[in-house]
Design an enzyme around this catalytic site. Sequence first.
Site, PDB file in Angstrom:
ATOM      1  CE  LYS A  89      -3.837   2.063   2.646  1.00  0.00           C
ATOM      2  NZ  LYS A  89      -4.765   1.888   3.788  1.00  0.00           N
ATOM      3  CB  SER A 164      -8.088   3.772   2.668  1.00  0.00           C
ATOM      4  OG  SER A 164      -7.256   3.169   3.656  1.00  0.00           O
ATOM      5  CB  SER A 188      -8.457   0.899   5.533  1.00  0.00           C
ATOM      6  OG  SER A 188      -9.221   2.055   5.337  1.00  0.00           O
TER       7      SER A 188
HETATM    8  N1  GLN Z   1     -13.273   4.394   6.088  1.00  0.00           N
HETATM    9  C1  GLN Z   1     -12.691   4.845   7.327  1.00  0.00           C
HETATM   10  C2  GLN Z   1     -12.250   6.276   7.197  1.00  0.00           C
HETATM   11  O1  GLN Z   1     -12.419   6.835   6.160  1.00  0.00           O
HETATM   12  C3  GLN Z   1     -11.534   3.950   7.709  1.00  0.00           C
HETATM   13  C4  GLN Z   1     -10.327   4.190   6.900  1.00  0.00           C
HETATM   14  C5  GLN Z   1      -9.159   3.382   7.348  1.00  0.00           C
HETATM   15  O2  GLN Z   1      -9.307   2.364   8.017  1.00  0.00           O
HETATM   16  N2  GLN Z   1      -7.981   3.852   6.988  1.00  0.00           N
HETATM   17  O3  GLN Z   1     -11.746   6.854   8.118  1.00  0.00           O
END
Ligand code: GLN
Length: 497
Positions: A89, A164, A188
Amino acid sequence: MTDLIQASLKELSSALAQKKISSVELTTLFLDRIEQHNPTLNAFVTVDRDKTLAAAQAADAKIGAGGMKCPAAGTAELSPLCGIPLAHKDIFCADGWRTTCGSKMLANFIAPYSAHVVDQLNAAGMVMLGKCNMDEFAMGSSNESSFFGPVKNPWDTGCVPGGSSGGSAAAIAARLAPAATGTDTGGSIRQPAALCGLTGLKPTYGVVSRYGMIAFASSLDQGGPMAKSAEDCALLLNAMAGFDPRDSTSLERPAEDYARDLDKPLDGLRIGLPREFFGAGMDDGVRVAVEVALAEYRKLGATTVDIDLPNSSLSVPAYYVIAPAEASSNLSRFDGVRYGHRAPDYTDLNDMYAKSRAQGFGDEVKRRILIGTYVLSHGYYDAYYLKAQKIRRLIAADFQVAFKSCDVIMGPTAPSVAFRFGEKSADPVQMYLSDIYTIAVNLAGLPGMSIPCGFDRDLPVGLQIVGPWFGEARMLNVAHRYQQATDWHTRMPEAMK
Ligand code: GLN
Protein backbone atom coordinates in the site's frame (compact mmCIF):
# COMPACT_ATOMS: atom_id res chain seq x y z
CA MET A 1 0.07 -20.11 -15.50
CA THR A 2 -3.30 -20.18 -13.70
CA ASP A 3 -1.64 -22.56 -11.26
CA LEU A 4 0.95 -19.99 -10.26
CA ILE A 5 -1.44 -17.06 -9.93
CA GLN A 6 -3.77 -19.21 -7.84
CA ALA A 7 -1.03 -20.82 -5.75
CA SER A 8 -0.73 -20.32 -2.01
CA LEU A 9 2.41 -18.71 -0.58
CA LYS A 10 3.45 -22.12 0.74
CA GLU A 11 3.13 -23.63 -2.75
CA LEU A 12 5.08 -20.76 -4.27
CA SER A 13 7.69 -21.19 -1.58
CA SER A 14 8.26 -24.84 -2.36
CA ALA A 15 8.21 -24.26 -6.14
CA LEU A 16 11.00 -21.70 -5.59
CA ALA A 17 12.95 -23.92 -3.20
CA GLN A 18 12.75 -26.89 -5.54
CA LYS A 19 13.89 -24.62 -8.40
CA LYS A 20 10.76 -25.38 -10.43
CA ILE A 21 10.65 -21.67 -11.02
CA SER A 22 12.97 -18.77 -10.23
CA SER A 23 11.92 -15.62 -8.43
CA VAL A 24 12.75 -13.66 -11.59
CA GLU A 25 10.34 -15.83 -13.61
CA LEU A 26 7.61 -15.64 -10.98
CA THR A 27 8.03 -11.89 -10.58
CA THR A 28 8.00 -11.36 -14.35
CA LEU A 29 4.70 -13.23 -14.53
CA PHE A 30 3.12 -10.78 -12.08
CA LEU A 31 4.78 -7.71 -13.65
CA ASP A 32 3.33 -8.76 -17.01
CA ARG A 33 -0.11 -9.16 -15.48
CA ILE A 34 0.18 -5.69 -13.95
CA GLU A 35 1.09 -4.30 -17.37
CA GLN A 36 -1.91 -6.04 -18.89
CA HIS A 37 -4.60 -5.23 -16.30
CA ASN A 38 -3.49 -2.11 -14.46
CA PRO A 39 -4.61 0.32 -17.19
CA THR A 40 -8.18 -0.89 -16.46
CA LEU A 41 -7.95 -1.37 -12.70
CA ASN A 42 -5.62 1.45 -11.58
CA ALA A 43 -4.54 -0.67 -8.61
CA PHE A 44 -0.87 0.39 -8.78
CA VAL A 45 0.38 3.98 -8.76
CA THR A 46 4.07 3.13 -9.05
CA VAL A 47 5.77 0.19 -10.75
CA ASP A 48 9.51 0.00 -11.40
CA ARG A 49 10.27 -3.13 -13.38
CA ASP A 50 14.06 -2.83 -13.17
CA LYS A 51 14.17 -2.30 -9.44
CA THR A 52 11.73 -5.14 -8.87
CA LEU A 53 13.62 -7.57 -11.08
CA ALA A 54 16.89 -6.67 -9.34
CA ALA A 55 15.27 -7.63 -6.03
CA ALA A 56 14.04 -10.89 -7.59
CA GLN A 57 17.57 -11.65 -8.76
CA ALA A 58 18.90 -11.05 -5.26
CA ALA A 59 16.24 -13.40 -3.88
CA ASP A 60 17.27 -16.06 -6.42
CA ALA A 61 20.85 -15.73 -5.25
CA LYS A 62 19.73 -16.25 -1.64
CA ILE A 63 17.65 -19.28 -2.59
CA GLY A 64 20.58 -20.66 -4.58
CA ALA A 65 22.81 -20.23 -1.57
CA GLY A 66 20.22 -22.14 0.46
CA GLY A 67 20.81 -25.28 -1.64
CA MET A 68 18.01 -27.78 -1.98
CA LYS A 69 16.70 -27.38 1.54
CA CYS A 70 13.00 -26.72 1.47
CA PRO A 71 12.27 -23.51 3.36
CA ALA A 72 8.55 -24.24 3.40
CA ALA A 73 9.24 -27.15 5.71
CA GLY A 74 10.97 -24.77 8.07
CA THR A 75 14.25 -26.67 7.95
CA ALA A 76 16.38 -23.90 6.46
CA GLU A 77 17.17 -20.48 7.82
CA LEU A 78 15.81 -18.98 4.64
CA SER A 79 12.41 -17.38 5.17
CA PRO A 80 9.58 -19.30 3.51
CA LEU A 81 8.67 -16.00 1.87
CA CYS A 82 12.00 -15.58 0.06
CA GLY A 83 11.55 -14.83 -3.64
CA ILE A 84 7.77 -14.32 -3.45
CA PRO A 85 6.53 -11.02 -4.92
CA LEU A 86 4.17 -8.72 -3.02
CA ALA A 87 2.66 -5.25 -3.36
CA HIS A 88 2.73 -2.47 -0.77
CA LYS A 89 0.00 0.00 0.00
CA ASP A 90 1.42 3.39 -0.91
CA ILE A 91 1.22 4.53 2.71
CA PHE A 92 4.41 2.59 3.56
CA CYS A 93 7.65 4.45 2.93
CA ALA A 94 10.05 2.41 0.81
CA ASP A 95 13.60 3.68 0.43
CA GLY A 96 14.11 5.22 -3.00
CA TRP A 97 10.51 4.63 -4.07
CA ARG A 98 7.91 7.29 -4.67
CA THR A 99 5.52 7.18 -1.70
CA THR A 100 2.37 9.21 -2.33
CA CYS A 101 -0.26 8.16 0.24
CA GLY A 102 -2.74 8.73 -2.58
CA SER A 103 -2.26 12.49 -2.34
CA LYS A 104 -1.16 15.33 -4.57
CA MET A 105 0.67 16.54 -1.45
CA LEU A 106 3.16 13.68 -1.81
CA ALA A 107 2.81 13.01 -5.54
CA ASN A 108 6.56 13.52 -6.07
CA PHE A 109 7.87 12.41 -2.69
CA ILE A 110 10.69 9.85 -2.82
CA ALA A 111 11.01 8.19 0.57
CA PRO A 112 14.53 8.43 2.03
CA TYR A 113 14.02 5.37 4.26
CA SER A 114 11.80 2.30 4.58
CA ALA A 115 8.96 1.54 6.96
CA HIS A 116 9.66 -1.22 9.49
CA VAL A 117 7.15 -3.45 7.70
CA VAL A 118 8.90 -2.93 4.37
CA ASP A 119 12.29 -3.62 5.96
CA GLN A 120 11.01 -6.82 7.55
CA LEU A 121 9.45 -8.14 4.34
CA ASN A 122 12.57 -7.19 2.36
CA ALA A 123 14.72 -8.97 4.91
CA ALA A 124 12.54 -12.06 4.42
CA GLY A 125 13.47 -11.86 0.73
CA MET A 126 10.05 -10.79 -0.54
CA VAL A 127 10.12 -8.93 -3.83
CA MET A 128 8.27 -5.62 -3.99
CA LEU A 129 6.13 -5.37 -7.13
CA GLY A 130 5.19 -1.73 -6.64
CA LYS A 131 3.04 0.67 -4.67
CA CYS A 132 -0.74 0.34 -4.55
CA ASN A 133 -3.32 3.05 -4.97
CA MET A 134 -5.37 4.06 -1.92
CA ASP A 135 -7.81 6.65 -0.64
CA GLU A 136 -5.98 9.92 0.05
CA PHE A 137 -4.19 9.61 3.42
CA ALA A 138 -6.24 6.42 3.98
CA MET A 139 -9.46 8.39 4.41
CA GLY A 140 -12.27 6.61 2.66
CA SER A 141 -14.12 3.37 2.06
CA SER A 142 -14.27 3.29 -1.72
CA ASN A 143 -10.92 4.41 -3.14
CA GLU A 144 -12.66 7.29 -4.87
CA SER A 145 -10.66 9.90 -2.93
CA SER A 146 -7.24 9.08 -4.42
CA PHE A 147 -5.45 11.86 -6.28
CA PHE A 148 -4.49 9.14 -8.78
CA GLY A 149 -8.07 8.29 -9.62
CA PRO A 150 -10.40 5.53 -8.47
CA VAL A 151 -9.48 1.85 -8.36
CA LYS A 152 -11.86 -0.54 -10.13
CA ASN A 153 -13.15 -3.70 -8.49
CA PRO A 154 -11.93 -6.69 -10.57
CA TRP A 155 -15.25 -8.48 -9.92
CA ASP A 156 -17.16 -5.65 -11.61
CA THR A 157 -15.30 -2.64 -12.91
CA GLY A 158 -18.40 -0.48 -12.39
CA CYS A 159 -18.03 -1.02 -8.65
CA VAL A 160 -15.63 0.26 -6.00
CA PRO A 161 -13.04 -2.11 -4.50
CA GLY A 162 -13.62 -0.68 -1.01
CA GLY A 163 -11.08 1.41 0.82
CA SER A 164 -8.78 2.69 1.84
CA SER A 165 -6.53 -0.27 0.91
CA GLY A 166 -8.49 -0.67 -2.34
CA GLY A 167 -5.45 -0.84 -4.62
CA SER A 168 -3.94 -3.67 -2.55
CA ALA A 169 -7.27 -5.52 -2.59
CA ALA A 170 -7.86 -5.09 -6.33
CA ALA A 171 -4.27 -6.18 -7.07
CA ILE A 172 -4.70 -9.48 -5.21
CA ALA A 173 -8.25 -10.13 -6.44
CA ALA A 174 -7.08 -9.70 -10.04
CA ARG A 175 -4.05 -11.88 -9.27
CA LEU A 176 -1.62 -9.06 -10.10
CA ALA A 177 0.12 -9.89 -6.82
CA PRO A 178 0.01 -12.98 -4.58
CA ALA A 179 -0.26 -10.80 -1.47
CA ALA A 180 -0.09 -7.19 -0.29
CA THR A 181 0.18 -4.97 2.73
CA GLY A 182 -2.66 -2.80 3.94
CA THR A 183 -3.46 -0.54 6.86
CA ASP A 184 -6.62 -0.37 8.91
CA THR A 185 -7.69 2.65 10.97
CA GLY A 186 -11.42 1.96 10.93
CA GLY A 187 -11.75 -0.97 8.52
CA SER A 188 -9.39 -0.30 5.62
CA ILE A 189 -7.96 -3.83 5.47
CA ARG A 190 -11.16 -5.73 6.26
CA GLN A 191 -13.70 -3.79 4.18
CA PRO A 192 -11.77 -3.89 0.86
CA ALA A 193 -10.87 -7.54 1.58
CA ALA A 194 -14.61 -8.21 1.92
CA LEU A 195 -15.56 -6.29 -1.22
CA CYS A 196 -12.87 -8.01 -3.30
CA GLY A 197 -13.25 -11.58 -1.95
CA LEU A 198 -9.98 -11.74 0.01
CA THR A 199 -8.62 -12.57 3.43
CA GLY A 200 -7.29 -9.58 5.39
CA LEU A 201 -6.12 -9.23 8.97
CA LYS A 202 -5.84 -6.17 11.18
CA PRO A 203 -3.63 -7.17 14.09
CA THR A 204 -3.97 -6.11 17.73
CA TYR A 205 -2.88 -2.47 18.05
CA GLY A 206 0.88 -2.41 18.67
CA VAL A 207 1.73 -5.79 17.13
CA VAL A 208 2.94 -4.31 13.82
CA SER A 209 5.24 -1.27 13.93
CA ARG A 210 3.89 1.99 12.52
CA TYR A 211 7.40 3.33 11.83
CA GLY A 212 7.49 4.68 8.28
CA MET A 213 3.76 4.17 7.82
CA ILE A 214 2.33 7.60 7.04
CA ALA A 215 0.16 8.53 10.03
CA PHE A 216 -3.58 9.11 9.76
CA ALA A 217 -4.94 8.51 13.30
CA SER A 218 -2.03 7.19 15.34
CA SER A 219 -4.02 5.55 18.14
CA LEU A 220 -6.02 3.52 15.60
CA ASP A 221 -3.69 2.87 12.62
CA GLN A 222 -2.39 -0.66 12.25
CA GLY A 223 -0.70 -2.38 9.30
CA GLY A 224 -1.52 -5.94 8.34
CA PRO A 225 -1.50 -8.58 5.61
CA MET A 226 -3.96 -9.04 2.75
CA ALA A 227 -3.89 -12.26 0.74
CA LYS A 228 -6.03 -15.06 -0.64
CA SER A 229 -6.09 -17.21 2.48
CA ALA A 230 -5.65 -17.22 6.24
CA GLU A 231 -2.60 -19.46 5.87
CA ASP A 232 -0.97 -16.84 3.62
CA CYS A 233 -1.84 -14.09 6.10
CA ALA A 234 -0.26 -16.09 8.93
CA LEU A 235 3.03 -16.42 7.05
CA LEU A 236 3.03 -12.71 6.18
CA LEU A 237 2.22 -11.67 9.74
CA ASN A 238 5.15 -13.75 10.97
CA ALA A 239 7.42 -11.45 8.97
CA MET A 240 5.56 -8.19 9.64
CA ALA A 241 5.02 -8.38 13.40
CA GLY A 242 7.54 -7.77 16.15
CA PHE A 243 8.87 -5.15 18.50
CA ASP A 244 10.36 -2.00 16.99
CA PRO A 245 11.86 0.60 19.32
CA ARG A 246 11.25 3.28 16.66
CA ASP A 247 7.49 3.12 17.30
CA SER A 248 6.68 4.08 20.89
CA THR A 249 3.42 2.10 20.74
CA SER A 250 5.08 -1.07 19.44
CA LEU A 251 4.60 -3.87 21.96
CA GLU A 252 7.56 -5.73 23.38
CA ARG A 253 6.41 -9.34 23.43
CA PRO A 254 8.08 -12.66 22.61
CA ALA A 255 7.91 -13.52 18.89
CA GLU A 256 4.99 -15.72 17.90
CA ASP A 257 4.49 -18.20 15.10
CA TYR A 258 1.07 -17.14 13.87
CA ALA A 259 0.76 -20.32 11.80
CA ARG A 260 1.23 -22.64 14.78
CA ASP A 261 -2.44 -23.41 15.37
CA LEU A 262 -3.77 -23.30 11.81
CA ASP A 263 -4.86 -26.95 11.75
CA LYS A 264 -6.32 -27.24 15.24
CA PRO A 265 -9.86 -28.67 15.20
CA LEU A 266 -12.63 -26.23 16.07
CA ASP A 267 -14.52 -28.50 18.46
CA GLY A 268 -15.82 -26.48 21.37
CA LEU A 269 -15.16 -23.11 19.74
CA ARG A 270 -17.64 -20.56 21.10
CA ILE A 271 -18.66 -17.94 18.53
CA GLY A 272 -20.28 -14.78 19.86
CA LEU A 273 -22.89 -13.15 17.62
CA PRO A 274 -23.48 -9.51 18.58
CA ARG A 275 -27.21 -8.72 18.36
CA GLU A 276 -26.23 -5.23 17.20
CA PHE A 277 -24.45 -6.63 14.11
CA PHE A 278 -27.42 -8.67 12.93
CA GLY A 279 -30.12 -6.00 13.14
CA ALA A 280 -31.44 -3.69 10.43
CA GLY A 281 -29.02 -2.09 8.00
CA MET A 282 -27.46 -5.20 6.51
CA ASP A 283 -28.44 -6.30 2.99
CA ASP A 284 -30.44 -9.54 2.83
CA GLY A 285 -27.91 -11.23 0.55
CA VAL A 286 -25.11 -10.48 3.02
CA ARG A 287 -27.20 -11.83 5.88
CA VAL A 288 -27.88 -15.09 4.03
CA ALA A 289 -24.19 -15.64 3.18
CA VAL A 290 -23.12 -14.94 6.78
CA GLU A 291 -25.76 -17.30 8.15
CA VAL A 292 -24.69 -20.08 5.80
CA ALA A 293 -21.10 -19.56 6.97
CA LEU A 294 -22.19 -19.81 10.60
CA ALA A 295 -23.97 -23.08 9.81
CA GLU A 296 -20.69 -24.35 8.34
CA TYR A 297 -18.92 -23.40 11.57
CA ARG A 298 -21.47 -25.37 13.57
CA LYS A 299 -20.71 -28.36 11.35
CA LEU A 300 -17.04 -27.88 12.16
CA GLY A 301 -17.81 -28.24 15.88
CA ALA A 302 -18.44 -24.66 16.96
CA THR A 303 -21.36 -23.38 19.00
CA THR A 304 -22.85 -19.91 18.70
CA VAL A 305 -23.98 -17.67 21.52
CA ASP A 306 -25.80 -14.32 21.32
CA ILE A 307 -23.86 -11.47 22.87
CA ASP A 308 -24.36 -7.73 23.32
CA LEU A 309 -22.10 -4.85 22.42
CA PRO A 310 -24.45 -2.18 23.80
CA ASN A 311 -22.31 0.83 22.89
CA SER A 312 -21.44 -0.27 19.37
CA SER A 313 -23.97 2.10 17.80
CA LEU A 314 -21.77 4.92 19.11
CA SER A 315 -18.62 3.66 17.40
CA VAL A 316 -19.03 5.55 14.10
CA PRO A 317 -19.78 8.92 15.79
CA ALA A 318 -16.93 8.46 18.30
CA TYR A 319 -14.53 7.47 15.52
CA TYR A 320 -15.44 10.53 13.44
CA VAL A 321 -14.38 12.72 16.35
CA ILE A 322 -11.22 10.86 17.38
CA ALA A 323 -9.82 9.98 13.94
CA PRO A 324 -10.20 13.52 12.48
CA ALA A 325 -8.75 15.01 15.70
CA GLU A 326 -5.62 12.89 15.35
CA ALA A 327 -5.51 13.44 11.59
CA SER A 328 -5.66 17.22 11.94
CA SER A 329 -2.60 17.05 14.17
CA ASN A 330 -0.70 14.47 12.07
CA LEU A 331 -1.33 16.29 8.81
CA SER A 332 -0.07 19.61 10.13
CA ARG A 333 3.42 18.47 9.08
CA PHE A 334 2.46 18.94 5.44
CA ASP A 335 3.15 22.65 5.24
CA GLY A 336 5.11 22.93 2.01
CA VAL A 337 8.35 23.67 3.86
CA ARG A 338 10.38 20.50 4.24
CA TYR A 339 8.81 18.12 1.74
CA GLY A 340 5.65 17.59 -0.22
CA HIS A 341 3.76 19.98 -2.43
CA ARG A 342 4.61 23.68 -2.27
CA ALA A 343 2.41 26.24 -4.03
CA PRO A 344 4.32 27.82 -6.91
CA ASP A 345 3.07 31.36 -6.20
CA TYR A 346 2.58 33.01 -2.81
CA THR A 347 3.04 36.36 -1.13
CA ASP A 348 4.43 35.49 2.31
CA LEU A 349 4.97 32.49 4.62
CA ASN A 350 1.35 32.25 5.80
CA ASP A 351 0.13 32.48 2.25
CA MET A 352 2.56 29.72 1.27
CA TYR A 353 1.22 27.42 4.01
CA ALA A 354 -2.38 28.14 3.10
CA LYS A 355 -1.95 27.75 -0.65
CA SER A 356 0.23 24.63 -0.41
CA ARG A 357 -2.33 22.90 1.82
CA ALA A 358 -5.30 24.13 -0.20
CA GLN A 359 -3.74 22.78 -3.39
CA GLY A 360 -2.15 19.63 -1.97
CA PHE A 361 -5.10 18.13 -0.08
CA GLY A 362 -8.35 16.80 -1.56
CA ASP A 363 -11.88 17.44 -0.27
CA GLU A 364 -12.19 14.51 2.15
CA VAL A 365 -8.84 15.27 3.78
CA LYS A 366 -9.84 18.92 4.19
CA ARG A 367 -13.17 17.88 5.69
CA ARG A 368 -11.36 15.75 8.28
CA ILE A 369 -8.86 18.51 9.13
CA LEU A 370 -11.73 20.96 9.66
CA ILE A 371 -13.66 18.53 11.88
CA GLY A 372 -10.53 17.61 13.81
CA THR A 373 -9.50 21.20 14.42
CA TYR A 374 -13.03 22.01 15.54
CA VAL A 375 -13.39 19.15 18.06
CA LEU A 376 -9.98 19.92 19.55
CA SER A 377 -10.64 23.65 19.88
CA HIS A 378 -10.85 25.17 23.35
CA GLY A 379 -14.62 25.64 23.44
CA TYR A 380 -15.54 22.19 22.12
CA TYR A 381 -12.86 19.85 23.45
CA ASP A 382 -14.91 18.61 26.42
CA ALA A 383 -18.15 18.36 24.47
CA TYR A 384 -16.73 16.31 21.61
CA TYR A 385 -13.20 14.98 21.99
CA LEU A 386 -13.37 14.09 25.66
CA LYS A 387 -16.85 12.59 25.26
CA ALA A 388 -15.65 10.48 22.33
CA GLN A 389 -12.71 9.19 24.39
CA LYS A 390 -15.11 8.13 27.15
CA ILE A 391 -17.27 6.30 24.61
CA ARG A 392 -14.16 4.61 23.27
CA ARG A 393 -13.46 3.22 26.72
CA LEU A 394 -17.03 1.93 27.05
CA ILE A 395 -16.79 0.20 23.68
CA ALA A 396 -13.56 -1.54 24.70
CA ALA A 397 -15.20 -2.62 27.98
CA ASP A 398 -18.17 -4.10 26.07
CA PHE A 399 -15.79 -6.39 24.19
CA GLN A 400 -14.08 -7.48 27.39
CA VAL A 401 -17.41 -8.53 28.86
CA ALA A 402 -18.39 -10.28 25.59
CA PHE A 403 -15.17 -12.32 25.47
CA LYS A 404 -16.10 -13.91 28.82
CA SER A 405 -18.75 -15.94 27.02
CA CYS A 406 -17.10 -16.53 23.63
CA ASP A 407 -13.71 -17.14 22.02
CA VAL A 408 -14.26 -15.14 18.84
CA ILE A 409 -16.97 -12.79 17.60
CA MET A 410 -18.44 -13.09 14.12
CA GLY A 411 -20.68 -11.04 11.89
CA PRO A 412 -20.69 -9.33 8.51
CA THR A 413 -17.63 -7.24 7.61
CA ALA A 414 -19.64 -4.69 5.67
CA PRO A 415 -23.39 -4.05 5.37
CA SER A 416 -23.38 -4.56 1.58
CA VAL A 417 -21.27 -5.97 -1.22
CA ALA A 418 -19.26 -3.60 -3.45
CA PHE A 419 -21.32 -0.54 -4.40
CA ARG A 420 -21.23 1.45 -7.63
CA PHE A 421 -18.99 4.44 -8.26
CA GLY A 422 -20.65 7.64 -7.15
CA GLU A 423 -23.29 5.81 -5.11
CA LYS A 424 -22.02 7.06 -1.75
CA SER A 425 -19.42 9.68 -2.60
CA ALA A 426 -21.88 12.58 -2.54
CA ASP A 427 -22.96 11.78 1.02
CA PRO A 428 -20.07 11.43 3.49
CA VAL A 429 -22.28 9.94 6.23
CA GLN A 430 -23.44 7.12 3.92
CA MET A 431 -19.78 6.44 3.12
CA TYR A 432 -18.84 6.47 6.82
CA LEU A 433 -21.53 3.84 7.52
CA SER A 434 -19.68 1.33 5.29
CA ASP A 435 -17.45 0.74 8.32
CA ILE A 436 -20.24 0.33 10.83
CA TYR A 437 -19.15 -3.22 11.76
CA THR A 438 -15.40 -2.68 11.66
CA ILE A 439 -14.73 0.60 13.49
CA ALA A 440 -15.46 -0.59 17.05
CA VAL A 441 -12.63 -3.11 16.68
CA ASN A 442 -10.09 -0.33 16.06
CA LEU A 443 -11.44 1.77 18.91
CA ALA A 444 -10.88 -1.22 21.22
CA GLY A 445 -7.44 -2.05 19.71
CA LEU A 446 -8.58 -5.62 18.97
CA PRO A 447 -7.52 -7.88 16.11
CA GLY A 448 -10.09 -8.33 13.34
CA MET A 449 -10.15 -10.12 10.05
CA SER A 450 -12.36 -10.63 7.03
CA ILE A 451 -12.67 -13.84 5.03
CA PRO A 452 -14.74 -14.49 1.90
CA CYS A 453 -17.94 -16.40 2.69
CA GLY A 454 -20.08 -16.32 -0.45
CA PHE A 455 -21.62 -14.00 -3.00
CA ASP A 456 -24.54 -11.63 -3.26
CA ARG A 457 -25.51 -10.49 -6.75
CA ASP A 458 -22.26 -12.04 -8.07
CA LEU A 459 -20.11 -9.93 -5.74
CA PRO A 460 -18.11 -11.30 -2.79
CA VAL A 461 -19.39 -11.15 0.80
CA GLY A 462 -17.01 -10.93 3.78
CA LEU A 463 -17.35 -12.61 7.17
CA GLN A 464 -15.71 -10.70 10.00
CA ILE A 465 -13.89 -12.54 12.79
CA VAL A 466 -12.89 -10.53 15.86
CA GLY A 467 -10.67 -11.90 18.60
CA PRO A 468 -9.50 -10.79 22.02
CA TRP A 469 -6.18 -8.91 22.26
CA PHE A 470 -3.38 -11.08 20.81
CA GLY A 471 -5.93 -13.61 19.53
CA GLU A 472 -4.41 -13.61 16.01
CA ALA A 473 -3.21 -17.23 16.01
CA ARG A 474 -6.63 -18.45 17.15
CA MET A 475 -8.46 -16.29 14.59
CA LEU A 476 -6.20 -17.54 11.80
CA ASN A 477 -6.94 -21.09 12.92
CA VAL A 478 -10.69 -20.36 12.90
CA ALA A 479 -10.40 -18.88 9.40
CA HIS A 480 -8.13 -21.61 8.06
CA ARG A 481 -10.35 -24.50 9.11
CA TYR A 482 -13.28 -22.83 7.35
CA GLN A 483 -11.14 -22.35 4.25
CA GLN A 484 -10.22 -26.05 4.33
CA ALA A 485 -13.95 -26.87 4.25
CA THR A 486 -15.04 -24.27 1.65
CA ASP A 487 -13.61 -22.78 -1.52
CA TRP A 488 -14.83 -19.16 -1.50
CA HIS A 489 -11.28 -17.90 -0.98
CA THR A 490 -10.09 -19.62 -4.17
CA ARG A 491 -12.62 -17.90 -6.46
CA MET A 492 -11.26 -15.33 -8.88
CA PRO A 493 -12.99 -12.95 -11.28
CA GLU A 494 -13.61 -14.60 -14.67
CA ALA A 495 -12.32 -11.56 -16.58
CA MET A 496 -8.91 -11.78 -14.89
CA LYS A 497 -8.17 -15.41 -15.81
N1 GLN B 1 -13.27 4.39 6.09
C1 GLN B 1 -12.69 4.85 7.33
C2 GLN B 1 -12.25 6.28 7.20
O1 GLN B 1 -12.42 6.84 6.16
C3 GLN B 1 -11.53 3.95 7.71
C4 GLN B 1 -10.33 4.19 6.90
C5 GLN B 1 -9.16 3.38 7.35
O2 GLN B 1 -9.31 2.36 8.02
N2 GLN B 1 -7.98 3.85 6.99
O3 GLN B 1 -11.75 6.85 8.12
